[in-house]
Design a protein around this motif. Structure first.
Motif, PDB file in Angstrom:
ATOM      1  N   VAL A  31      46.889  53.028  22.844  1.00 54.97           N
ATOM      2  CA  VAL A  31      45.879  53.245  23.887  1.00 54.97           C
ATOM      3  C   VAL A  31      44.521  52.922  23.275  1.00 54.97           C
ATOM      4  N   TYR A  32      43.705  52.208  24.047  1.00 55.79           N
ATOM      5  CA  TYR A  32      42.370  51.821  23.583  1.00 55.79           C
ATOM      6  C   TYR A  32      41.318  52.410  24.515  1.00 55.79           C
ATOM      7  N   VAL A  33      40.199  52.831  23.970  1.00 61.23           N
ATOM      8  CA  VAL A  33      39.113  53.378  24.784  1.00 61.23           C
ATOM      9  C   VAL A  33      37.804  53.206  24.018  1.00 61.23           C
ATOM     10  N   THR A  34      36.720  53.080  24.743  1.00 61.94           N
ATOM     11  CA  THR A  34      35.411  53.047  24.094  1.00 61.94           C
ATOM     12  C   THR A  34      34.769  54.416  24.244  1.00 61.94           C
ATOM     13  N   ILE A  35      34.396  55.006  23.115  1.00 64.57           N
ATOM     14  CA  ILE A  35      33.804  56.346  23.108  1.00 64.57           C
ATOM     15  C   ILE A  35      32.311  56.203  22.856  1.00 64.57           C
ATOM     16  N   SER A  36      31.511  56.775  23.770  1.00 61.78           N
ATOM     17  CA  SER A  36      30.065  56.745  23.550  1.00 61.78           C
ATOM     18  C   SER A  36      29.574  58.182  23.380  1.00 61.78           C
ATOM     19  N   ASN A  37      28.516  58.318  22.643  1.00 61.68           N
ATOM     20  CA  ASN A  37      27.954  59.646  22.378  1.00 61.68           C
ATOM     21  C   ASN A  37      26.459  59.617  22.702  1.00 61.68           C
ATOM     22  N   ALA A  38      26.111  60.207  23.859  1.00 66.04           N
ATOM     23  CA  ALA A  38      24.707  60.221  24.287  1.00 66.04           C
ATOM     24  C   ALA A  38      23.943  61.391  23.672  1.00 66.04           C
ATOM     25  N   GLY A  39      24.637  62.230  22.945  1.00 62.30           N
ATOM     26  CA  GLY A  39      24.014  63.423  22.378  1.00 62.30           C
ATOM     27  C   GLY A  39      23.142  63.137  21.177  1.00 62.30           C
ATOM     28  N   ALA A  40      22.472  64.187  20.727  1.00 64.07           N
ATOM     29  CA  ALA A  40      21.571  64.060  19.577  1.00 64.07           C
ATOM     30  C   ALA A  40      22.297  64.354  18.262  1.00 64.07           C
ATOM     31  N   GLU A  41      23.559  64.777  18.390  1.00 64.11           N
ATOM     32  CA  GLU A  41      24.338  65.092  17.187  1.00 64.11           C
ATOM     33  C   GLU A  41      25.591  64.223  17.154  1.00 64.11           C
ATOM     34  N   PRO A  42      26.039  63.836  15.980  1.00 61.04           N
ATOM     35  CA  PRO A  42      27.315  63.117  15.916  1.00 61.04           C
ATOM     36  C   PRO A  42      28.451  64.037  16.376  1.00 61.04           C
ATOM     37  N   ASP A  43      29.509  63.440  16.889  1.00 61.76           N
ATOM     38  CA  ASP A  43      30.694  64.223  17.239  1.00 61.76           C
ATOM     39  C   ASP A  43      31.894  63.553  16.572  1.00 61.76           C
ATOM     40  N   THR A  44      32.978  64.306  16.471  1.00 61.55           N
ATOM     41  CA  THR A  44      34.137  63.793  15.751  1.00 61.55           C
ATOM     42  C   THR A  44      35.391  63.941  16.595  1.00 61.55           C
ATOM     43  N   LEU A  45      36.099  62.832  16.775  1.00 61.90           N
ATOM     44  CA  LEU A  45      37.396  62.886  17.454  1.00 61.90           C
ATOM     45  C   LEU A  45      38.407  63.393  16.428  1.00 61.90           C
ATOM     46  N   LEU A  46      39.021  64.530  16.750  1.00 62.56           N
ATOM     47  CA  LEU A  46      39.894  65.190  15.780  1.00 62.56           C
ATOM     48  C   LEU A  46      41.374  64.924  16.023  1.00 62.56           C
ATOM     49  N   SER A  47      41.755  64.857  17.309  1.00 64.38           N
ATOM     50  CA  SER A  47      43.183  64.703  17.592  1.00 64.38           C
ATOM     51  C   SER A  47      43.385  64.226  19.023  1.00 64.38           C
ATOM     52  N   ALA A  48      44.619  63.837  19.319  1.00 62.85           N
ATOM     53  CA  ALA A  48      44.967  63.403  20.672  1.00 62.85           C
ATOM     54  C   ALA A  48      46.399  63.832  20.959  1.00 62.85           C
ATOM     55  N   THR A  49      46.662  64.122  22.225  1.00 59.40           N
ATOM     56  CA  THR A  49      48.027  64.454  22.642  1.00 59.40           C
ATOM     57  C   THR A  49      48.317  63.745  23.955  1.00 59.40           C
ATOM     58  N   SER A  50      49.607  63.542  24.226  1.00 59.20           N
ATOM     59  CA  SER A  50      50.013  62.911  25.480  1.00 59.20           C
ATOM     60  C   SER A  50      51.474  63.237  25.754  1.00 59.20           C
ATOM     61  N   ASP A  51      51.787  63.387  27.031  1.00 57.20           N
ATOM     62  CA  ASP A  51      53.189  63.608  27.399  1.00 57.20           C
ATOM     63  C   ASP A  51      54.010  62.337  27.232  1.00 57.20           C
ATOM     64  N   ALA A  52      53.317  61.208  27.053  1.00 53.92           N
ATOM     65  CA  ALA A  52      54.022  59.928  27.000  1.00 53.92           C
ATOM     66  C   ALA A  52      54.712  59.685  25.657  1.00 53.92           C
ATOM     67  N   ALA A  53      54.405  60.523  24.657  1.00 50.08           N
ATOM     68  CA  ALA A  53      54.963  60.269  23.321  1.00 50.08           C
ATOM     69  C   ALA A  53      55.232  61.570  22.579  1.00 50.08           C
ATOM     70  N   ARG A  54      56.160  61.511  21.651  1.00 50.46           N
ATOM     71  CA  ARG A  54      56.485  62.696  20.849  1.00 50.46           C
ATOM     72  C   ARG A  54      55.327  63.062  19.931  1.00 50.46           C
ATOM     73  N   THR A  55      54.703  62.038  19.356  1.00 49.57           N
ATOM     74  CA  THR A  55      53.611  62.266  18.413  1.00 49.57           C
ATOM     75  C   THR A  55      52.465  61.323  18.758  1.00 49.57           C
ATOM     76  N   VAL A  56      51.247  61.810  18.665  1.00 49.77           N
ATOM     77  CA  VAL A  56      50.083  60.955  18.912  1.00 49.77           C
ATOM     78  C   VAL A  56      49.176  61.022  17.684  1.00 49.77           C
ATOM     79  N   GLU A  57      48.779  59.862  17.183  1.00 50.08           N
ATOM     80  CA  GLU A  57      47.928  59.807  15.997  1.00 50.08           C
ATOM     81  C   GLU A  57      46.775  58.841  16.253  1.00 50.08           C
TER      82      GLU A  57
END
Lengths: 184, 152
Positions: free
Chosen positions: B56-82
């Motif tokens: 899965v591909y997506v563009t993540i934008s951050n309009a905030g004044a602080e950096p943010d961190t993508l830590l994890s992802a889950t989906s019913d479509a797969a046993r494991t998401v990384e």
């Protein structure tokens, strides 16, 4: 060890992809298709043959290559009859013919996926200068990943290995080069 | 009595106004755009190596004044998401898991083939064109967010 010089397009060479000089006959091979049939490269004379290497476990680069070659086939129109796309697995351990069939059919019915014994596949990779390195990587549920070359190798209708298409080359440029080889 | 009621009303209005301004300050800084998933067969039903994988591909934008961190992802479509990143080393593609993905303040990170992707390991069903894959992505600051990725 085979060493080729991959030249940028030079005078007289109007190809967009990397030209292999000197051109020579594409190393022949005999492998098994996703339908369990034998396929020999030299049996495809008269076609432009695009050969890519990958594995069905790969959801990123390999499907992109297959999706692009599917678009190329569509763009060739009636000339698609003279175009063959081969996908050779670098992972015979997991890529059985049924699994290969399911994988390539998800993209296009026009692909031929190939497997064979580990030794025979290694010989093919060596002949084409293809790298495939199995890696057990921490931090993933995957038992192993395989680092592998992403070039598409192009064989002309006379059976000569002529071009290498790098990852990210445009569909337009690929169609251009394949048409040029068909005209000669 | 009247005065007390009036005081209550003023307090209530103030509380609502405060709530509004707080929610305004917390407008999600993270944007998720252009999500899509590559078609992929589930595979493995016959025991051919344990299931297909997807990306899965997506563009993540951050309009905030602080950096943010993508830590994890889950989906019913797969046993494991990384989270995975592919690097092109002279034509040799090396795909590796990454433990987190930092989105700089005011910046954006574009996932794309041959770069970063959300890796679906062990698909629970085929990903067919026309389908949509739901993925919940969790950020350090923004918390969990859901994206819908059309399959193509």
């Amino acid at each position: 060890m085979v060493v080729w010089l991959v030249a940028a397009p030079v005078q007289g060479a109007e190809f967009k992809g990397g030209l292999l000089t000197p051109s020579r006959m594409a190393p022949d091979f005999a492998l098994t298709t996703q339908d369990g049939k034998d396929l020999r490269l030299s049996g495809l004379r008269g076609h432009v043959v695009a050969i890519s290497f990958g594995y069905t476990f790969c959801p990123d680069v390999c499907p992109m290559t297959l999706a692009e070659l599917t678009q190329v086939r569509g763009r060739l129109g009636t000339d698609a009859r003279r175009f063959e796309a081969l996908f050779i697995t670098v992972d015979p351990e997991r890529d059985t013919p049924p699994r290969l069939r399911e994988y390539v059919n998800a993209f296009s019915r026009g692909f031929t996926a190939l497997t064979g014994s580990a030794g025979r596949l290694a010989d093919v990779r060596k002949a084409y200068g293809v790298v495939a390195e199995k890696r057990v990587v921490p931090g993933t549920a995957a038992a192993y990943l395989i680092d592998h070359s992403s070039f598409v190798y192009i064989v002309d209708p006379a059976g000569q290995l002529r071009l290498m298409f790098p990852f990210g080359m445009s569909i337009d440029d690929m169609v251009h080069d394949i048409r040029l080889l068909m005209q000669r | 009595m009247h005065v007390r009621h009036w005081a209550r009303l003023v307090t209530a209005v103030a509380v609502v106004a405060l709530g509004w301004s707080l929610s305004g300050a917390q407008t999600p800084a993270i944007g998720l755009d252009g999500a899509w998933a590559r078609r992929a067969p589930m595979s493995g039903m016959g025991g051919h190596g344990g299931g297909g994988n997807g990306a899965v591909y997506v563009t993540i934008s951050n309009a905030g004044a602080e950096p943010d961190t993508l830590l994890s992802a889950t989906s019913d479509a797969a046993r494991t998401v990384e989270l995975h990143e592919t690097t092109n080393d002279g034509g040799v593609m090396r795909m590796r898991p990454i433990q987190k993905l930092i989105v700089p303040a005011g910046g954006r990170v574009e996932m794309k083939p041959g770069g970063m992707h959300i890796m679906l390991l062990g698909l629970t069903h085929d990903l067919k064109p026309g389908d949509t894959v739901k993925v919940t992505v969790t950020f350090d600051r923004a918390g969990p967010m859901t994206l819908e990725a059309p399959v193509r």
